[in-house]
Design a protein around this motif. Structure first.
Motif, PDB file in Angstrom:
ATOM      1  N   LEU A  24     -57.714  23.043  11.643  1.00 27.38           N
ATOM      2  CA  LEU A  24     -58.216  22.495  10.378  1.00 27.38           C
ATOM      3  C   LEU A  24     -58.044  23.523   9.257  1.00 27.38           C
ATOM      4  CD1 LEU A  24     -59.523  19.765   9.935  1.00 27.38           C
ATOM      5  CD2 LEU A  24     -61.746  20.853  10.079  1.00 27.38           C
ATOM      6  N   VAL A  25     -58.393  24.781   9.568  1.00 27.02           N
ATOM      7  CA  VAL A  25     -58.299  25.835   8.561  1.00 27.02           C
ATOM      8  C   VAL A  25     -56.844  26.052   8.162  1.00 27.02           C
ATOM      9  CG1 VAL A  25     -58.644  28.285   8.142  1.00 27.02           C
ATOM     10  CG2 VAL A  25     -60.412  26.975   9.284  1.00 27.02           C
ATOM     11  N   ARG A  27     -54.109  24.175   8.435  1.00 27.00           N
ATOM     12  CA  ARG A  27     -53.446  23.085   7.715  1.00 27.00           C
ATOM     13  C   ARG A  27     -53.909  23.045   6.272  1.00 27.00           C
ATOM     14  NH1 ARG A  27     -54.737  17.679  10.063  1.00 27.00           N
ATOM     15  NH2 ARG A  27     -54.766  19.087  11.838  1.00 27.00           N
ATOM     16  N   ASN A  28     -55.209  23.267   6.075  1.00 28.79           N
ATOM     17  CA  ASN A  28     -55.722  23.155   4.725  1.00 28.79           C
ATOM     18  C   ASN A  28     -55.428  24.381   3.887  1.00 28.79           C
ATOM     19  OD1 ASN A  28     -57.081  20.499   4.400  1.00 28.79           O
ATOM     20  ND2 ASN A  28     -57.863  21.145   6.377  1.00 28.79           N
ATOM     21  N   VAL A  29     -55.203  25.532   4.545  1.00 27.26           N
ATOM     22  CA  VAL A  29     -54.742  26.692   3.780  1.00 27.26           C
ATOM     23  C   VAL A  29     -53.368  26.385   3.195  1.00 27.26           C
ATOM     24  CG1 VAL A  29     -53.871  29.039   4.022  1.00 27.26           C
ATOM     25  CG2 VAL A  29     -56.108  28.462   4.916  1.00 27.26           C
ATOM     26  N   LEU A  79     -52.184  23.408   2.536  1.00 24.11           N
ATOM     27  CA  LEU A  79     -52.404  22.390   1.508  1.00 24.11           C
ATOM     28  C   LEU A  79     -52.960  23.040   0.246  1.00 24.11           C
ATOM     29  CD1 LEU A  79     -51.971  19.369   1.657  1.00 24.11           C
ATOM     30  CD2 LEU A  79     -54.373  19.091   2.212  1.00 24.11           C
ATOM     31  N   PHE A  80     -53.861  23.985   0.425  1.00 24.38           N
ATOM     32  CA  PHE A  80     -54.507  24.656  -0.695  1.00 24.38           C
ATOM     33  C   PHE A  80     -53.481  25.445  -1.506  1.00 24.38           C
ATOM     34  CE2 PHE A  80     -56.911  28.060  -2.687  1.00 24.38           C
ATOM     35  CZ  PHE A  80     -58.031  27.411  -3.155  1.00 24.38           C
ATOM     36  N   LEU A  81     -52.620  26.169  -0.811  1.00 23.16           N
ATOM     37  CA  LEU A  81     -51.709  27.077  -1.503  1.00 23.16           C
ATOM     38  C   LEU A  81     -50.486  26.364  -2.043  1.00 23.16           C
ATOM     39  CD1 LEU A  81     -51.857  30.184   0.848  1.00 23.16           C
ATOM     40  CD2 LEU A  81     -53.006  29.843  -1.323  1.00 23.16           C
ATOM     41  N   GLY A 117     -49.882  22.667  -1.817  1.00 15.55           N
ATOM     42  CA  GLY A 117     -49.976  21.266  -2.216  1.00 15.55           C
ATOM     43  C   GLY A 117     -49.236  20.395  -1.220  1.00 15.55           C
ATOM     44  N   SER A 118     -49.248  19.090  -1.455  1.00 15.46           N
ATOM     45  CA  SER A 118     -48.759  18.188  -0.417  1.00 15.46           C
ATOM     46  C   SER A 118     -47.341  17.688  -0.671  1.00 15.46           C
ATOM     47  CB  SER A 118     -49.705  16.992  -0.313  1.00 15.46           C
ATOM     48  OG  SER A 118     -49.767  16.354  -1.556  1.00 15.46           O
ATOM     49  N   PHE A 168     -48.503  19.086  12.861  1.00 11.89           N
ATOM     50  CA  PHE A 168     -49.476  18.295  13.606  1.00 11.89           C
ATOM     51  C   PHE A 168     -48.823  17.063  14.226  1.00 11.89           C
ATOM     52  CE2 PHE A 168     -53.078  15.359  14.021  1.00 11.89           C
ATOM     53  CZ  PHE A 168     -53.865  16.142  14.836  1.00 11.89           C
TER      54      PHE A 168
END
Lengths: 399, 419
Positions: free
Chosen positions: A117-118, A120-122, A124-126, A128-129, A329
């Motif tokens: 979770l961490v 993947r979202n890092v 996404l955070f840095l 974007g999608s 994923f």
């Protein structure tokens, strides 16, 4: 015009299988030696792909200045090394602590889920999608048309150049060469197998298992003969015809993964640390009694597995031509299927499982009506479940 | 948006996901089955209920059904159509249990880590099937126009504006009073750190809820809305109880029912067998228990609860589509269960509340809209970190495993399995 057929689907399946195998190699190491069913592995693949992107195409990452672009190979090397550093970080900051507390396998599953979770979202955070590509030379497919005619087989290669389909080569093999070549290959393969096989003993450790070596040599003989003995075309009036589309990209992917498997295998079987790793996999307490530094082994496992995951990530990003934060994923399920199918104990098992999964995914997409194309992963899973029902420990399992 | 409205949405969410989490807790916490495919039963429950209650000629729907159970009983008045909806929910729960039966037969015999992976795979496959087969449940377009039970009755008005305000207002205040009473009791039992934590969190929430609206300039209108939260002055000519608040009460009612049901189950001798299976499957087996059947029943029971949660979810959102049922929902439920306390039903509710408060409460942080992806990602990073930190420092969760009614041989009072 010759249609792509079952053979092409199989070859595509081998390429898909190679990408899955890249991830499966690392996952089987972690699963087997660190005893973590690592649900973060998919996202470690994503991280690796994006690490290479930082050096290959920094302009696409919002907070980075466009400081120029390294060639994909160099970027991949740097990315893989950095991923290794990250792998050490995961082990030192998370998994070692849980291992010291004798966390059971369920806890490890959920910890790795949290890490997933961490990670993947890092990304996404840095980043974007949005979809991002690597900067790399475009590679064009070469189509190999195999025409089986009355006189033997004719091969025609075509390539699309500047919008036109250009025939780049045409040659053939008469029947006597086809049959003879196959016989020679079988003989060479069997000969190597017989020459290499030794008396089974308690301490017999093959660098490469004789069956695999014999089969590989036979396959190499066929390909070598086919590449070097190119005779005149045997007519163009086919009884059966099929087409395979290949490019340097595909061959590179297969080659890199097989090389990684071989290097890992050599490292596991010939080096002292490799032996320590195998001993730890077998029984960690006994290995420690014999003076193996388990912490060091586990650290190494995470570093190697992260590097392999990053390698798989770069290959996936290059093959699929774009990178998304979810790319890893979506690969996780086939990778798990491959690892369990192959039995979690050997790199060869993992790669064999990956190839079975990859080929069955692509062949089933070819055989089933086009409506079923989205069920590729489902096919992989149905195979896994079917195998587990018959052999709960996997095809080459160890349990 | 008024704070009260946000809170109603949030608590409805928490109630639905708590019911979902309690189903998971029965499988994972009490029986020890790692079902990473729990969301599949949420999906099955939602879809089957929606299809059973959907009118036959629903526009833009091309899947099977539209069985219109509420319409069948509509002649009996609003309660008849409510009965039809309840039948639909029952259908959804049974369907979820049957699907889990089909999943469980091959997978429950596997090693626990293999079970986790195959369950995840099957959930993903089921999701793909629903998404790709248009003839089944309308595929990726989803189903809109979900039947909402009793929607025509609302807003309920008892007469004039003053009467409404007085009755619903008093009810709201009474509920606040009960919560305060409960909190005071908790406070007495709590230890020193617990007291400090409670004072801090309750204080912060009350300041945010009761004082902030006044300071913000919303004045007494906002404050009245917050205090008399059951009363919606804008609903209907005379104000009254609107539908959102009804859905909240309905969800809380279902949660209470599910909670009670699971509590009864795990406190019975039957539940003791489930816990024994979790601890060591060989022991109950040696005592002659068919552990496979127990595991299967726990799986079906937990899935049925997930199915009921799915039915409520459909009513709450009013629209179902396959994208709502991604595997992340399962992982969120696992996180909530672990934060609150594995094998503790109160803990599941607490964990779900903490989880969704973090996830939805952060929407009050003002960020420029181009950074909304970053905010969403930061939330999930925070949740992942919390998950790992809790697992390391407090693996039994915030509340720890619950106490059971049944005496253990060594202790005089009800004891925990940890003794």
């Amino acid at each position: 015009m010759v249609d792509a057929g079952l053979l092409d689907a199989t070859v595509q399946g081998l390429i898909t299988g190679s990408i899955i195998a890249g991830g499966a190699l690392g996952l089987s190491l972690i699963y087997n030696i660190a005893e973590v069913p690592n649900f973060a592995h998919g996202d470690m693949i994503t991280i690796g792909a994006y690490l290479a992107l930082v050096f290959n195409n920094p302009g696409e990452i919002p907070f980075l200045p466009a400081f120029g672009s390294a060639p994909l190979v160099a970027a991949a090397v740097v990315g893989v090394v950095l991923a290794g550093v990250l792998g050490a970080t995961y082990e030192l900051t998370i998994f070692r602590k849980f291992r010291k507390r004798d966390a059971d396998i369920i806890t490890m599953v959920i910890v790795s889920l949290g890490l997933a979770l961490v990670l993947r979202n890092v990304v996404l955070f840095l980043v974007g999608s949005k979809n991002i590509r690597y900067q790399s030379a475009s590679v064009s497919n070469t189509n190999f048309d195999f025409l089986v005619t009355g006189g033997g087989m004719t091969v025609t290669t075509t390539q699309r150049q500047a919008g036109e389909v250009v025939t780049t080569g045409q040659w053939g093999y008469p029947w006597w060469l086809l049959v003879g070549g196959l016989l020679v290959a079988a003989a060479v393969g069997y000969g190597v197998y017989r020459a290499y096989r030794r008396e089974e003993g308690f301490d017999t450790v093959y660098l490469v298992p004789p069956k695999i070596l014999g089969f590989t040599v036979a396959a190499a003989t066929v390909i070598g003969l086919g590449a070097f003995v190119q005779l005149a075309p045997q007519g163009t009036d086919p009884i059966v015809a099929t087409r395979i589309g290949l490019s340097i990209k595909h061959l590179t992917i297969i080659g890199v993964v097989l090389a990684a498997m071989f290097v890992l295998n050599v490292a596991l079987k010939t080096t002292k640390l490799g032996r320590a790793m195998r001993a730890t996999a077998d029984n960690m307490d006994l290995a420690e009694v014999r003076g193996v530094d388990a912490d060091r082994v586990q650290l190494l496992v995470w570093v190697i597995a992260s590097m392999l995951a990053a390698l798989a990530g770069v290959l996936t990003g290059w093959f699929a031509t774009n990178l998304t934060p979810n790319m890893g994923f979506t690969l996780l399920l086939p990778i798990f299927a491959a690892v369990i199918l192959g039995g979690i104990s050997s790199p060869y098992g993992a790669v064999a499982g990956a190839m079975i999964i990859g080929v069955s995914m692509d062949v089933s997409v070819y055989l089933l009506p086009s409506h079923f194309a989205t069920y590729r992963v489902a096919v992989a899973f149905l195979i896994l479940i079917a195998v587990l029902m018959v052999k709960p420990e996997g095809l080459w399992g160890d349990v | 948006m008024a704070v009260a409205d946000f809170l109603i949405t949030l608590v409805t969410f928490i109630a639905i996901y708590s019911l979902f989490g309690i189903g998971l807790n029965l499988k994972f916490g009490f029986t020890g089955l790692i079902d990473f495919g729990h969301v599949a039963y949420f999906m099955v429950g939602a879809y089957v209920t929606v299809v059973l209650t959907l009118p036959a000629d629903a526009p833009t729907y091309g899947g099977i059904g539209g069985f219109d159970l509420p319409g069948l009983f509509a002649a009996l008045g609003p309660l008849g159509s409510l009965f039809g909806w309840v039948l639909g929910v029952l259908g959804g729960m049974i369907a979820a249990a049957l699907v889990s039966l089909a999943v469980g037969v091959p997978t429950l015999r596997l090693r626990e880590d293999y079970l986790a992976i195959t369950a995840l795979g099957i959930a993903t496959i089921l999701n793909t099937v629903v998404k790709d087969e248009d003839w089944l449940f309308n595929g990726p377009y989803g189903i809109s126009g979900v039947h909402k039970p009793l929607v025509d009755v609302f807003p309920i008005s008892l007469g004039s504006f003053t009467v409404n305000m007085a009755v619903f207002g008093l009810l709201s205040v009474a509920i606040f009073g009960y919560v305060a009473y409960w909190l005071v009791n908790r406070f007495r039992d709590a230890g020193r750190t617990g007291r400090i934590l409670m004072v801090a969190s309750v204080g912060l929430v009350s300041v945010w809820y009761f004082v902030m609206p006044v300071v913000d300039g919303g004045g007494t209108v906002e404050l009245t809305k917050n205090v008399l939260w059951l009363f919606d002055p804008t609903a209907g000519p005379n104000g009254g109880l609107d539908y959102d608040r009804f859905v909240l009460l309905l969800s809380l009612g279902f949660l209470a029912g599910g909670y009670h049901w699971v509590e009864r189950t795990i406190n019975s001798p039957y539940g003791r067998v489930l816990r024994a299976i979790r601890e060591d499957e060989d022991v109950p087996q040696a005592l002659g228990k068919e552990t496979f059947q127990y595991k299967m029943q726990a799986l079906m029971f937990g899935s049925a609860l997930a199915g009921a949660a799915g039915a409520l979810w459909a009513v709450n959102i009013g629209f179902v589509s396959p994208d709502q049922f991604a595997s992340t929902i399962t992982f969120f439920a696992f996180t909530a269960v672990i934060i609150g306390g594995t094998a503790n039903n109160k803990g599941v509710i607490l964990g779900t509340a903490v989880f969704w408060a973090i996830r939805n409460g952060t929407r009050f942080i003002d960020v420029p809209s181009q950074y909304s992806i970053q905010l969403a990602a930061a939330r999930l990073i925070l949740i992942g970190v919390i998950l790992m930190v809790i697992l390391y420092y407090r693996p039994e969760g915030l509340l720890g495993e619950q106490d059971y009614d049944i005496d253990l041989p060594t202790s005089l009072r009800g004891g925990s399995d940890d003794v």
